[in-house]
Design an enzyme around this catalytic site. Structure first.
Site, PDB file in Angstrom:
ATOM      1  N   ARG A  50       0.940  -1.141   0.164  1.00 37.21           N
ATOM      2  CA  ARG A  50      -0.504  -0.033   0.056  1.00 37.21           C
ATOM      3  C   ARG A  50       0.728   1.401  -0.130  1.00 37.21           C
ATOM      4  O   ARG A  50       0.584   2.349  -0.761  1.00 37.21           O
ATOM      5  CB  ARG A  50      -0.961  -0.163   1.064  1.00 37.21           C
ATOM      6  CG  ARG A  50      -2.529   1.567   1.515  1.00 37.21           C
ATOM      7  CD  ARG A  50      -3.557   1.441   2.251  1.00 37.21           C
ATOM      8  NE  ARG A  50      -3.314   0.056   3.043  1.00 37.21           N
ATOM      9  CZ  ARG A  50      -3.238   0.257   4.283  1.00 37.21           C
ATOM     10  NH1 ARG A  50      -2.579   1.114   4.420  1.00 37.21           N
ATOM     11  NH2 ARG A  50      -3.180  -1.213   4.769  1.00 37.21           N
ATOM     12  N   TYR A 102     -16.345  16.819 -16.582  1.00 34.00           N
ATOM     13  CA  TYR A 102     -16.372  14.994 -15.985  1.00 34.00           C
ATOM     14  C   TYR A 102     -17.203  14.639 -15.401  1.00 34.00           C
ATOM     15  O   TYR A 102     -17.612  14.736 -14.371  1.00 34.00           O
ATOM     16  CB  TYR A 102     -14.432  14.029 -16.039  1.00 34.00           C
ATOM     17  CG  TYR A 102     -14.992  12.751 -16.136  1.00 34.00           C
ATOM     18  CD1 TYR A 102     -15.443  11.899 -17.083  1.00 34.00           C
ATOM     19  CD2 TYR A 102     -15.148  12.124 -14.928  1.00 34.00           C
ATOM     20  CE1 TYR A 102     -15.284  10.699 -17.231  1.00 34.00           C
ATOM     21  CE2 TYR A 102     -15.377  11.004 -14.799  1.00 34.00           C
ATOM     22  CZ  TYR A 102     -15.233  10.324 -15.710  1.00 34.00           C
ATOM     23  OH  TYR A 102     -15.477   8.662 -15.842  1.00 34.00           O
ATOM     24  N   ASP A 174      -6.485  19.346 -14.860  1.00 31.48           N
ATOM     25  CA  ASP A 174      -7.055  18.376 -15.614  1.00 31.48           C
ATOM     26  C   ASP A 174      -6.305  17.592 -16.720  1.00 31.48           C
ATOM     27  O   ASP A 174      -7.350  18.186 -17.646  1.00 31.48           O
ATOM     28  CB  ASP A 174      -8.200  17.267 -14.913  1.00 31.48           C
ATOM     29  CG  ASP A 174      -8.714  15.613 -15.642  1.00 31.48           C
ATOM     30  OD1 ASP A 174      -8.416  15.048 -16.452  1.00 31.48           O
ATOM     31  OD2 ASP A 174     -10.021  14.888 -14.825  1.00 31.48           O
ATOM     32  N   LYS A 199      -6.496   6.907 -19.267  1.00 33.38           N
ATOM     33  CA  LYS A 199      -7.527   6.842 -21.120  1.00 33.38           C
ATOM     34  C   LYS A 199      -6.237   7.004 -22.137  1.00 33.38           C
ATOM     35  O   LYS A 199      -5.316   5.616 -21.967  1.00 33.38           O
ATOM     36  CB  LYS A 199      -7.847   8.395 -21.367  1.00 33.38           C
ATOM     37  CG  LYS A 199      -9.237   8.804 -20.055  1.00 33.38           C
ATOM     38  CD  LYS A 199     -10.191   7.724 -20.648  1.00 33.38           C
ATOM     39  CE  LYS A 199     -11.280   7.773 -18.791  1.00 33.38           C
ATOM     40  NZ  LYS A 199     -11.459   8.926 -18.413  1.00 33.38           N
TER      41      LYS A 199
HETATM   42  C1  PLP Z   1     -11.992   9.395 -17.393  1.00 36.68           C
HETATM   43  C2  PLP Z   1     -12.038  10.362 -16.416  1.00 36.68           C
HETATM   44  C3  PLP Z   1     -11.856  10.531 -15.449  1.00 36.68           C
HETATM   45  C4  PLP Z   1     -11.911   9.962 -14.428  1.00 36.68           C
HETATM   46  O1  PLP Z   1     -11.033   8.581 -14.547  1.00 36.68           O
HETATM   47  P1  PLP Z   1     -11.330   7.120 -14.101  1.00 36.68           P
HETATM   48  O2  PLP Z   1      -9.718   6.630 -14.705  1.00 36.68           O
HETATM   49  O3  PLP Z   1     -12.480   7.049 -15.032  1.00 36.68           O
HETATM   50  O4  PLP Z   1     -11.433   6.934 -12.860  1.00 36.68           O
HETATM   51  C5  PLP Z   1     -11.238  11.826 -14.828  1.00 36.68           C
HETATM   52  N1  PLP Z   1     -11.097  13.574 -16.046  1.00 36.68           N
HETATM   53  C6  PLP Z   1     -11.682  12.930 -17.182  1.00 36.68           C
HETATM   54  C7  PLP Z   1     -10.507  13.736 -17.867  1.00 36.68           C
HETATM   55  C8  PLP Z   1     -11.237  11.386 -17.810  1.00 36.68           C
HETATM   56  O5  PLP Z   1     -12.230  11.908 -19.081  1.00 36.68           O
END
Ligand code: PLP
Length: 381
Positions: A50, A102, A174, A199
């Protein structure tokens, strides 16, 4: 001397640590829960998974170098990273956030952080006067996504960072959509960068992960304390998959972008398509700012068709492009934000943002672009 981005994707800026005696080129997966201590009061530096894992640590090193940060903490998902980050704030703190976020982040703010006494004001952060006006005495954070999802609006990171500094609050960006290959928010004045590694960073639609990258070691230390406590760490195998994915980030992002630009141009000429939202198009309202702060426009685009019937017909007729959520992988995906990613956003709000029954979002993959266009063409017929 510092290495170029493609080299950093593969090696990082410095030397790899923890090379094992075999000289394995691919970093080993340390699939272990705990580590043996050499003696009483002694540690190898690794005690429990962890808190420490060599595979995860190697990944964090590469991401720190890619984002030009001081430190990175890896999480089990993007949402795990964002929810840990929000633990830095207290009841009574006020946060200004992009209004086209998001959907999962809006849910996190509403279900968890508001319940715990934080207050949020959502504004179009592309509108600097609106950001300035939303700041209150107790504002501690400006939270930005650029480009936004799904409308691809661009926020001027440098300008918003000046507002954040003036009011002594943090700026978090982000950077999931553009990745450090195309955009480095820390260089533009952000304090923290967040990622869904699920992503483009991982890039193959096959696992979840998340990162928090900081400009100061101090924030990262607090976050490490938090993840040690709350536990949403990235598993060793998933760390390895993301480490492997990032090696090809550059070639993938170039091809995602090339395909997206071709498809955006093609869509603009189709009689059933009304508007195309892609910051790489010169007519996009954020094109100039994007050109000044990013080195590319990525592989995500959104468009409006002439009716709900056309939108449904396209989604049902696609053969190669999959009708699915998520983005940033090798496979092209089409999303219907109205009933999928943005179903939870109040109707008035999403319509005001330009999301309705005719809105389609495409994550342009790495297939041959002629095949993608052929598929879109037959689905629109
Ligand atoms: C998918 C996404 C998230 C969340 O991420 P996860 O890996 O699905 O938990 C946050 N911000 C953006 C812009 C995203 O596309």
């Amino acid at each position: 001397m510092s290495y170029g981005t493609d080299t950093v994707c593969i090696h990082g800026q410095g030397k790899r640590e923890d090379v094992d005696a075999t000289g394995a080129i691919s970093f080993p997966i340390y699939q272990t829960a705990a580590y043996a201590h050499p003696g009483v009061g002694q540690s190898t530096g690794y005690d429990y998974n962890r808190v420490q894992n060599p595979t995860r640590k190697e990944l964090e090193r590469i991401v720190t170098d890619l984002e030009h940060g001081a430190d990175t903490v890896a999480f089990a998902s993007g949402m795990a990273a964002i929810s840990a980050f929000m633990e830095l704030f207290q009841p009574g703190d006020h946060i200004v956030a992009t209004d086209d976020l998001y959907g999962g982040v809006i849910r996190q703010f509403r279900l968890v952080n508001e319940k715990n006494g934080m207050r949020f004001t959502y504004v179009d952060t592309a509108d600097l006067a609106a950001v300035e006006e939303a700041i209150q005495e107790n504002t501690r954070l400006i939270y930005v996504e650029t480009p936004t999802n799904p409308m691809m609006q661009i926020t001027d990171i440098r300008a918003v960072s000046k507002i954040a500094k003036k009011h002594r609050c943090l700026l978090a960006v982000d950077n999931t959509f553009l990745t450090p290959y195309f955009q480095n928010p820390l260089d533009l004045g952000a304090d923290v960068v967040l990622h869904s590694a699920t992503k483009y960073l991982e890039g193959h639609n096959d696992t979840l992960g998340g990162f928090l990258v900081t400009k100061s070691g101090e924030i990262a230390d607090k976050i490490r304390e938090m993840i040690k406590t709350t536990g949403a760490v990235l598993a060793p195998f998933d760390a390895w998959l993301i480490l492997r994915g990032i090696k090809t980030l550059g070639v993938r992002m170039e091809k995602h972008q090339e395909n997206a630009l071709t498809i955006a141009g093609w869509l603009e000429k189709q009689p059933k398509v009304k508007d195309v939202f892609y910051a790489g198009l010169e007519g996009h309202p954020g094109h100039g700012i994007a050109a000044g702060q990013c080195s590319g426009y990525g592989g995500m685009l959104t468009f409006h068709v002439d009716s709900q019937e056309t939108a449904h017909h396209i989604l049902q007729s696609l053969r190669l492009v999959q009708f699915a959520e998520s983005l940033g992988g090798t496979e092209s995906l089409m999303t219907y934000p109205f009933t999928q990613t943005h179903a939870d956003v109040p109707d008035e709000k999403r319509r005001a943002n330009g999301i309705d029954e005719t809105t389609l979002r495409m994550s342009v993959g790495l297939e041959n672009v002629e095949d993608l266009i052929e598929d879109l063409k037959q689905a629109m017929a």
